[in-house]
Design a protein around this motif. Structure first.
Motif, PDB file in Angstrom:
ATOM      1  N   PHE A 188       0.831  -1.194   0.000  1.00  0.00           N
ATOM      2  CA  PHE A 188       0.000   0.000   0.000  1.00  0.00           C
ATOM      3  C   PHE A 188       0.868   1.248   0.000  1.00  0.00           C
ATOM      4  O   PHE A 188       2.004   1.235   0.454  1.00  0.00           O
ATOM      5  CB  PHE A 188      -0.842   0.085   1.287  1.00  0.00           C
ATOM      6  N   ARG A 189       0.273   2.337  -0.446  1.00  0.00           N
ATOM      7  CA  ARG A 189       0.734   3.683  -0.110  1.00  0.00           C
ATOM      8  C   ARG A 189      -0.411   4.361   0.639  1.00  0.00           C
ATOM      9  O   ARG A 189      -1.573   4.250   0.225  1.00  0.00           O
ATOM     10  CB  ARG A 189       1.064   4.496  -1.358  1.00  0.00           C
ATOM     11  N   TRP A 190      -0.071   5.046   1.746  1.00  0.00           N
ATOM     12  CA  TRP A 190      -1.098   5.815   2.435  1.00  0.00           C
ATOM     13  C   TRP A 190      -1.084   7.222   1.840  1.00  0.00           C
ATOM     14  O   TRP A 190      -0.226   8.031   2.130  1.00  0.00           O
ATOM     15  CB  TRP A 190      -0.845   5.856   3.940  1.00  0.00           C
ATOM     16  N   THR A 191      -2.058   7.501   0.994  1.00  0.00           N
ATOM     17  CA  THR A 191      -2.111   8.754   0.244  1.00  0.00           C
ATOM     18  C   THR A 191      -3.145   9.705   0.855  1.00  0.00           C
ATOM     19  O   THR A 191      -3.747   9.403   1.893  1.00  0.00           O
ATOM     20  CB  THR A 191      -2.494   8.481  -1.220  1.00  0.00           C
ATOM     21  N   LYS A 192      -3.354  10.813   0.188  1.00  0.00           N
ATOM     22  CA  LYS A 192      -4.349  11.785   0.654  1.00  0.00           C
ATOM     23  C   LYS A 192      -5.742  11.182   0.715  1.00  0.00           C
ATOM     24  O   LYS A 192      -6.596  11.622   1.488  1.00  0.00           O
ATOM     25  CB  LYS A 192      -4.365  13.018  -0.259  1.00  0.00           C
ATOM     26  N   ARG A 193      -5.978  10.163  -0.116  1.00  0.00           N
ATOM     27  CA  ARG A 193      -7.294   9.514  -0.091  1.00  0.00           C
ATOM     28  C   ARG A 193      -7.303   8.222   0.719  1.00  0.00           C
ATOM     29  O   ARG A 193      -8.201   7.400   0.608  1.00  0.00           O
ATOM     30  CB  ARG A 193      -7.810   9.272  -1.511  1.00  0.00           C
ATOM     31  N   GLY A 194      -6.263   8.040   1.554  1.00  0.00           N
ATOM     32  CA  GLY A 194      -6.198   6.847   2.394  1.00  0.00           C
ATOM     33  C   GLY A 194      -5.370   5.754   1.742  1.00  0.00           C
ATOM     34  O   GLY A 194      -4.521   6.035   0.883  1.00  0.00           O
ATOM     35  N   PRO A 195      -5.590   4.489   2.125  1.00  0.00           N
ATOM     36  CA  PRO A 195      -4.771   3.400   1.588  1.00  0.00           C
ATOM     37  C   PRO A 195      -5.073   3.115   0.119  1.00  0.00           C
ATOM     38  O   PRO A 195      -6.228   2.923  -0.259  1.00  0.00           O
ATOM     39  CB  PRO A 195      -5.158   2.206   2.471  1.00  0.00           C
ATOM     40  N   VAL A 196      -4.019   3.127  -0.691  1.00  0.00           N
ATOM     41  CA  VAL A 196      -4.124   2.811  -2.121  1.00  0.00           C
ATOM     42  C   VAL A 196      -3.279   1.566  -2.384  1.00  0.00           C
ATOM     43  O   VAL A 196      -2.105   1.509  -2.002  1.00  0.00           O
ATOM     44  CB  VAL A 196      -3.634   3.994  -2.983  1.00  0.00           C
ATOM     45  N   VAL A 197      -3.859   0.564  -3.018  1.00  0.00           N
ATOM     46  CA  VAL A 197      -3.175  -0.708  -3.255  1.00  0.00           C
ATOM     47  C   VAL A 197      -2.204  -0.570  -4.423  1.00  0.00           C
ATOM     48  O   VAL A 197      -2.593  -0.213  -5.537  1.00  0.00           O
ATOM     49  CB  VAL A 197      -4.186  -1.835  -3.546  1.00  0.00           C
ATOM     50  N   ILE A 198      -0.948  -0.846  -4.161  1.00  0.00           N
ATOM     51  CA  ILE A 198       0.081  -0.805  -5.209  1.00  0.00           C
ATOM     52  C   ILE A 198       0.215  -2.159  -5.886  1.00  0.00           C
ATOM     53  O   ILE A 198       0.345  -2.248  -7.104  1.00  0.00           O
ATOM     54  CB  ILE A 198       1.444  -0.369  -4.623  1.00  0.00           C
ATOM     55  N   GLU A 199       0.169  -3.212  -5.095  1.00  0.00           N
ATOM     56  CA  GLU A 199       0.367  -4.540  -5.672  1.00  0.00           C
ATOM     57  C   GLU A 199      -0.113  -5.622  -4.720  1.00  0.00           C
ATOM     58  O   GLU A 199       0.030  -5.501  -3.493  1.00  0.00           O
ATOM     59  CB  GLU A 199       1.853  -4.759  -5.963  1.00  0.00           C
ATOM     60  N   VAL A 200      -0.696  -6.677  -5.272  1.00  0.00           N
ATOM     61  CA  VAL A 200      -1.090  -7.862  -4.510  1.00  0.00           C
ATOM     62  C   VAL A 200      -0.224  -9.018  -4.982  1.00  0.00           C
ATOM     63  O   VAL A 200      -0.184  -9.326  -6.178  1.00  0.00           O
ATOM     64  CB  VAL A 200      -2.583  -8.202  -4.712  1.00  0.00           C
ATOM     65  N   ASN A 201       0.477  -9.652  -4.057  1.00  0.00           N
ATOM     66  CA  ASN A 201       1.358 -10.771  -4.387  1.00  0.00           C
ATOM     67  C   ASN A 201       0.852 -12.039  -3.706  1.00  0.00           C
ATOM     68  O   ASN A 201       0.707 -12.064  -2.483  1.00  0.00           O
ATOM     69  CB  ASN A 201       2.789 -10.485  -3.916  1.00  0.00           C
ATOM     70  N   PRO A 202       0.614 -13.119  -4.462  1.00  0.00           N
ATOM     71  CA  PRO A 202       0.058 -14.347  -3.866  1.00  0.00           C
ATOM     72  C   PRO A 202       1.148 -15.224  -3.246  1.00  0.00           C
ATOM     73  O   PRO A 202       1.327 -16.391  -3.608  1.00  0.00           O
ATOM     74  CB  PRO A 202      -0.595 -15.030  -5.061  1.00  0.00           C
ATOM     75  N   ARG A 203       1.883 -14.647  -2.323  1.00  0.00           N
ATOM     76  CA  ARG A 203       3.017 -15.330  -1.690  1.00  0.00           C
ATOM     77  C   ARG A 203       3.377 -14.584  -0.416  1.00  0.00           C
ATOM     78  O   ARG A 203       2.819 -13.532  -0.120  1.00  0.00           O
ATOM     79  CB  ARG A 203       4.234 -15.326  -2.624  1.00  0.00           C
ATOM     80  N   LEU A 204       4.335 -15.139   0.332  1.00  0.00           N
ATOM     81  CA  LEU A 204       4.861 -14.435   1.498  1.00  0.00           C
ATOM     82  C   LEU A 204       5.742 -13.274   1.065  1.00  0.00           C
ATOM     83  O   LEU A 204       6.290 -13.278  -0.043  1.00  0.00           O
ATOM     84  CB  LEU A 204       5.702 -15.387   2.354  1.00  0.00           C
ATOM     85  N   ALA A 205       5.896 -12.300   1.936  1.00  0.00           N
ATOM     86  CA  ALA A 205       6.885 -11.244   1.707  1.00  0.00           C
ATOM     87  C   ALA A 205       8.271 -11.877   1.655  1.00  0.00           C
ATOM     88  O   ALA A 205       8.516 -12.923   2.259  1.00  0.00           O
ATOM     89  CB  ALA A 205       6.826 -10.213   2.828  1.00  0.00           C
ATOM     90  N   ALA A 206       9.176 -11.245   0.905  1.00  0.00           N
ATOM     91  CA  ALA A 206      10.555 -11.739   0.834  1.00  0.00           C
ATOM     92  C   ALA A 206      11.266 -11.373   2.130  1.00  0.00           C
ATOM     93  O   ALA A 206      11.923 -10.358   2.246  1.00  0.00           O
ATOM     94  CB  ALA A 206      11.274 -11.135  -0.359  1.00  0.00           C
ATOM     95  N   GLY A 207      11.119 -12.211   3.127  1.00  0.00           N
ATOM     96  CA  GLY A 207      11.677 -11.945   4.443  1.00  0.00           C
ATOM     97  C   GLY A 207      10.596 -11.919   5.506  1.00  0.00           C
ATOM     98  O   GLY A 207      10.250 -10.852   6.014  1.00  0.00           O
ATOM     99  N   PRO A 208      10.014 -13.078   5.850  1.00  0.00           N
ATOM    100  CA  PRO A 208       8.946 -13.113   6.858  1.00  0.00           C
ATOM    101  C   PRO A 208       9.459 -13.162   8.296  1.00  0.00           C
ATOM    102  O   PRO A 208       8.663 -13.264   9.232  1.00  0.00           O
ATOM    103  CB  PRO A 208       8.203 -14.416   6.521  1.00  0.00           C
ATOM    104  N   GLU A 209      10.782 -13.055   8.478  1.00  0.00           N
ATOM    105  CA  GLU A 209      11.353 -13.174   9.824  1.00  0.00           C
ATOM    106  C   GLU A 209      10.805 -12.148  10.826  1.00  0.00           C
ATOM    107  O   GLU A 209      10.604 -12.493  11.997  1.00  0.00           O
ATOM    108  CB  GLU A 209      12.886 -13.067   9.769  1.00  0.00           C
ATOM    109  N   PRO A 210      10.558 -10.878  10.425  1.00  0.00           N
ATOM    110  CA  PRO A 210      10.034  -9.925  11.416  1.00  0.00           C
ATOM    111  C   PRO A 210       8.735 -10.372  12.075  1.00  0.00           C
ATOM    112  O   PRO A 210       8.505 -10.100  13.254  1.00  0.00           O
ATOM    113  CB  PRO A 210       9.843  -8.643  10.592  1.00  0.00           C
TER     114      PRO A 210
END
Length: 408
Positions: A265-287
């Motif tokens: 997401f980007r939190w823009t003037k109009r609130g959350p805007v979806v940049i991309e949906v990925n059907p997988r885990l983030a690259a680095g789920p350790e956090p």
């Protein structure tokens, strides 16, 4: 009794080793099927069984999995590598194993189709156009208004993605993408997209449950290379709820909801805007594991083999990471201090990818990272301080490549 095996189609630098380790902890025998096993150094280091096969050829994969079934009890098939995740889903269907809907994955991995489905569902997204040649790129940029982002319709890891702030940058990157330098995974199609301005976040989802939201930052433009992140993101309850609601709208629009999803997401003037949906885990789920005690890789594998997962939080800490990004191209002379950084209390992990005496060439995508440092503590200020101390201990030297004049 035949040994239970987990088939992994290809791998990744970050998550590949995590899937192998999680499989072994679950008493599964991991077997990697890859077109080029040598690209994954961790396979040789861990002594993992590997089968060389064309992983974009479904029939070849079916043949190899059928052959392996004569020796092993194949408990599940999956992948951490997005380009073949739909293929893994097709294998699961063929062998009657739990897996994602391959048609949903394929639609999601086509960024133009994804945009269309999200727009039809009323999900907030940037303005976008599809282009297949330079004239269409220029026309789309004029309609949307500079600056715009150019990105391949199929691809990941910020590969080929660039912010174009003026006409010269637009022409330059269009020429790069269509001039034979960019390696396309499909027919050349470019997404021309409005540059949504605002803080960057992503949601970590398993099934239809939002596990948590991470705050992240990119390195300097015009590229989109992740520089650092904090999990969970410091958000108000309202901000968290709005992003979680939009995330679930994305799942419905794209017919996802089986296994992991990662939404930017980007939190823009109009609130959350979806940049991309990925059907997988983030690259680095350790956090997520460090902060909440939820091992998303292990829980994904449990789902893949038909076991019951456990997504309950075990603790409530703050984790943060920073990528080690070079400031120049050249030969990496040395990198030092990683061991001292790793020894600091609160430093969870220091991973170094770059090796001394090798070439550093910044490409403006995920491959630029020379390593990552991850820290964790009970509160945000302490975690940030630990991370900064650790990063300050790490130093390196890069000798620039000689210029044309110096070579003569």
């Amino acid at each position: 009794m035949a040994r239970r095996a987990l088939i992994l189609i290809e791998g990744t630098q970050n998550n590949g080793p995590l899937y192998l380790q999680a499989a072994q902890r679950l008493d599964l025998h991991p077997i990697t099927l890859s077109a080029d096993p040598a690209q994954y150094e961790y396979l040789a280091a861990e002594g993992i069984e590997v089968v060389r096969v064309d992983t974009h050829n479904l029939n070849a994969l079916i043949h190899e999995c059928t052959r392996l079934r004569a020796t092993y009890d194949i408990a599940g098939i999956t992948s951490a590598h997005e380009p073949v995740y739909a293929t893994a889903g097709k294998l699961c269907r063929y062998f009657d194993l739990p897996g994602p809907n391959p048609a949903s994955i394929e639609r999601c991995c086509d960024k133009f189709t994804q945009r269309q489905l999200l727009a039809e569902a009323g999900v907030p997204i940037p303005a976008y156009r599809l282009a297949t040649n330079a004239t269409e790129v220029e026309s789309a940029a004029t309609e949307i208004g500079l600056p715009v982002i150019l990105k391949p319709v199929v691809g990941g890891g910020s590969y080929g993605v660039r912010l174009c702030r003026d006409v010269d940058e637009l022409v330059e990157h269009t020429t790069y993408l269509l001039g034979g330098k960019h390696i396309w995974r499909s027919s050349p199609r470019i997404l021309v997209e409005e540059f949504a301005k605002g803080p960057l976040y992503w949601t970590n989802i398993m099934g239809d449950e939002v596990i948590g939201i991470e705050a992240a930052e990119f390195g300097p433009p015009p590229h989109f290379v992740y520089r650092e992140g904090i999990f969970p993101a410091p958000l108000t309850d309202d901000e968290h709820e709005r992003m979680a609601d939009v995330s679930l709208s994305c799942l419905r629009a794209l017919s996802l909801g089986w296994g992991p999803t990662h939404i930017e997401f980007r939190w823009t003037k109009r609130g959350p805007v979806v940049i991309e949906v990925n059907p997988r885990l983030a690259a680095g789920p350790e956090p997520v594991l460090l902060a909440y005690g939820i091992d998303l890789v292990t829980e994904h594998i449990k789902l893949v083999i038909g076991d019951e997962w456990d997504l309950r939080r075990g603790n409530s800490h703050i984790a943060a990471w920073r990528s080690l990004l070079p400031d120049r191209d050249g030969i990496l002379d040395w990198l030092d201090g990683d061991s001292r950084a790793a020894a600091l209390p609160g430093v969870a992990e220091v991973k170094i990818y770059a090796k001394p005496k090798t070439a550093i060439i910044r490409r403006g995508d995920y491959r630029d990272s020379m390593g990552v440092v991850i820290a964790v503590s009970p509160n945000l200020a302490k975690t940030k301080a630990i991370l900064q101390r650790a990063v300050d201990l790490i130093d390196w030297s890069i000798t620039p490549f000689p210029t044309v004049g110096e070579q003569e």
